[in-house]
Motif scaffolding. Structure first.
Motif, PDB file in Angstrom:
ATOM      1  N   ASP A 183      71.097  52.032  65.097  1.00 54.16           N
ATOM      2  CA  ASP A 183      72.416  51.586  65.551  1.00 54.16           C
ATOM      3  C   ASP A 183      73.470  52.643  65.233  1.00 54.16           C
ATOM      4  N   THR A 236      72.436  54.315  76.590  1.00 53.31           N
ATOM      5  CA  THR A 236      72.771  53.423  75.475  1.00 53.31           C
ATOM      6  C   THR A 236      73.705  54.101  74.479  1.00 53.31           C
ATOM      7  N   LYS A 247      75.823  46.284  73.638  1.00 57.02           N
ATOM      8  CA  LYS A 247      74.973  45.347  74.391  1.00 57.02           C
ATOM      9  C   LYS A 247      75.791  44.581  75.421  1.00 57.02           C
ATOM     10  N   ASP A 282      75.144  44.838  79.338  1.00 61.77           N
ATOM     11  CA  ASP A 282      74.826  43.615  80.066  1.00 61.77           C
ATOM     12  C   ASP A 282      75.784  43.416  81.237  1.00 61.77           C
ATOM     13  N   ARG A 291      76.511  45.321  69.005  1.00 66.02           N
ATOM     14  CA  ARG A 291      76.835  44.116  69.789  1.00 66.02           C
ATOM     15  C   ARG A 291      77.776  44.462  70.946  1.00 66.02           C
TER      16      ARG A 291
END
Length: 467
Positions: free
Chosen positions: A187, A162, A230, A234, A227
């Motif tokens: 974050d 991540t 992510k 994804d 964002r």
């Protein structure tokens, strides 16, 4: 967030606490370790108990010691079982392991988080520890204005993925140690890899000042980064259909970047990039694409002749810092050996080239000999540092080769590997193969098969001497 479960069970903690109390009643008992910032008495007792439980043979990894050799500082990482985290257990930085406790304290105190991710055999992780995390002024800056979290990427690959995605998006490249500034919610605001100490201190000071002056702007930036991360993660997790046209396009893009002079893709630092080589070989197998095959085989042979390939013990180092594959970053990773053995085997299956078969066998022999534990498991990596220096184990002088080998074999090895008195790396020699075996054998008036037999015997003896 995933919580690290590698903590002490209650029974083990109580035994350690008993040992600490017993030690405290004896003459000459070690005094409690220090902390640059206040900490609860209960936590300090747990840390001192954990240190006492290490026993008299324990050698703390720190330059900050009392005259009796005991560490001045001990932080929460002493309670962990990760080799990497334990390496940092005596930094003056008040490290937290990954988990909710660190982020709860960051939110409670409204502090930014400094996240450092690495692994136990990472050379530049060791360098940044020595330069920055052992530095008292930098430690004070971190302890006062940040919550510092240390993560072992081999324990938490999910966390590493991540935050590495965020660093790659922000900095354009990634690597370890990974160094990130996070909001109290986790974050990413900013990130990079290794920082020299002065630059690192400036990064921390700038982040501190901006957080005090414009916290909402930093939160907005971090939310935008989150964002984007992510979406990227994804996309990576989505299944896709690959038709021949898409594969042909990918192969063409690889061939455009292929280094036709020295092999590999792009410029230094050069990594083996095994999946790309595998794609080229698969394309050759499926379609008979000779251009793809030639590019892959040329790279495989270039790496095999370079210093990235351990010419004595077998196996490959993680990457080369030059275009010619000569000077490696000397750590060896299990995943490289696994992937490269398959790629070299595929190359041999397509070409029947005996050199590729030899490299495959030697790589697997190395894993079985040096990366397999007595219990049958595999070690994940070997350290780049040995005898206090980077790569010392893999470097040779002419005198060392002459001491390890019979006179005739030593002189042959010196000529074959281009070994000189001045060396090719910090006054010593990284063994490589500057001239192809067949060409060298002809110059020596030897049959290639005879030369190969001499080299196999030489490798066995030099490997024993190096070990």
């Amino acid at each position: 967030m995933t919580t690290h479960t590698g903590r002490w069970p209650a029974a083990a903690y109580l035994r350690a606490l008993a040992l600490a109390l017993l030690a405290a009643t004896q003459s000459g008992a070690a005094e409690p370790t220090e902390a640059l910032s206040p900490r609860p008495a209960e936590l300090q007792q747990r840390l001192d108990a954990a240190l006492a439980a290490k026993g008299s043979d324990y050698a703390p990894r720190t330059e900050h010691r009392h005259p009796d050799g005991q560490p001045r500082f001990t932080n929460r990482l002493i309670l962990e079982n990760s080799p990497y985290l334990l390496q940092h257990a005596h930094n003056p930085v008040d490290w937290f392991p990954w988990g909710p406790e660190a982020f709860e304290q960051a939110r409670r105190e409204n502090k930014l988080v400094f996240l450092s991710i690495g692994y136990s055999t990472c050379h530049w992780c060791h360098v940044m520890e020595r330069e920055s995390f052992e530095d008292l002024a930098i430690a004070e800056l971190l302890n006062e204005h940040f919550i510092a979290i240390k993560v072992d990427r081999e324990v938490h690959p999910d966390v590493d993925q991540t935050y590495m995605t965020a660093v790659e998006l922000l900095a354009g490249r990634g690597g370890w140690p990974m160094s990130s500034i996070l909001t109290p919610d986790g974050d990413t605001i900013d990130g990079g890899t290794y920082f020299p100490p002065a630059e690192f201190a400036q990064l921390l000071e700038r982040a501190r000042d901006l957080w005090q002056a414009r916290p909402e702007a930093l939160r907005a930036r971090a939310e935008q980064v989150a964002r984007t991360v992510k979406r990227a993660l994804d996309t990576q997790g989505q299944a896709a259909v690959f038709d021949d046209a898409l594969i042909d396009e990918a192969v063409a893009a690889l061939l455009e970047r292929h280094d036709e002079l020295q092999g590999g893709f792009g410029y230094a630092p050069k990594f083996p990039q095994e999946p790309k080589l595998g794609l080229l070989l698969d394309q050759a197998l499926r379609t008979g694409d000779d251009v793809a095959l030639d590019a892959a085989i040329f790279t495989l042979k270039s790496m095999a002749r370079g210093g990235i390939h351990d010419q004595v013990g077998g196996g490959f180092h993680r990457y080369a810092i030059d275009n010619d594959w000569l000077v490696p970053h000397f750590e060896k990773m299990l995943y490289n050996q696994a992937q490269l053995a398959r790629v070299y085997l595929a190359g041999w299956q397509l070409t029947a080239d005996p050199d590729l078969a030899r490299v495959t066998r030697r790589t697997l022999d190395y894993v079985l000999r040096d990366m397999t534990s007595p219990e049958g498991g595999f070690y994940s990596a070997t350290d780049a540092n040995s005898d206090g220096d980077e790569g010392r184990f893999f470097l040779w002088t002419p005198a060392e080769l002459r001491a390890a080998l019979p006179a005739e074999d030593a002189e042959l090895a010196i000529r074959f590997h281009g070994v000189t008195e001045t060396g090719n790396f910090e006054g010593r020699n990284i063994l490589h193969v500057p001239v192809a075996l067949e060409t060298f054998a002809a110059a020596e008036s030897m049959a290639p098969s005879d030369l190969q037999r001499r080299l196999i015997g030489r490798r066995t003896r030099t490997s024993a001497a190096a070990g």
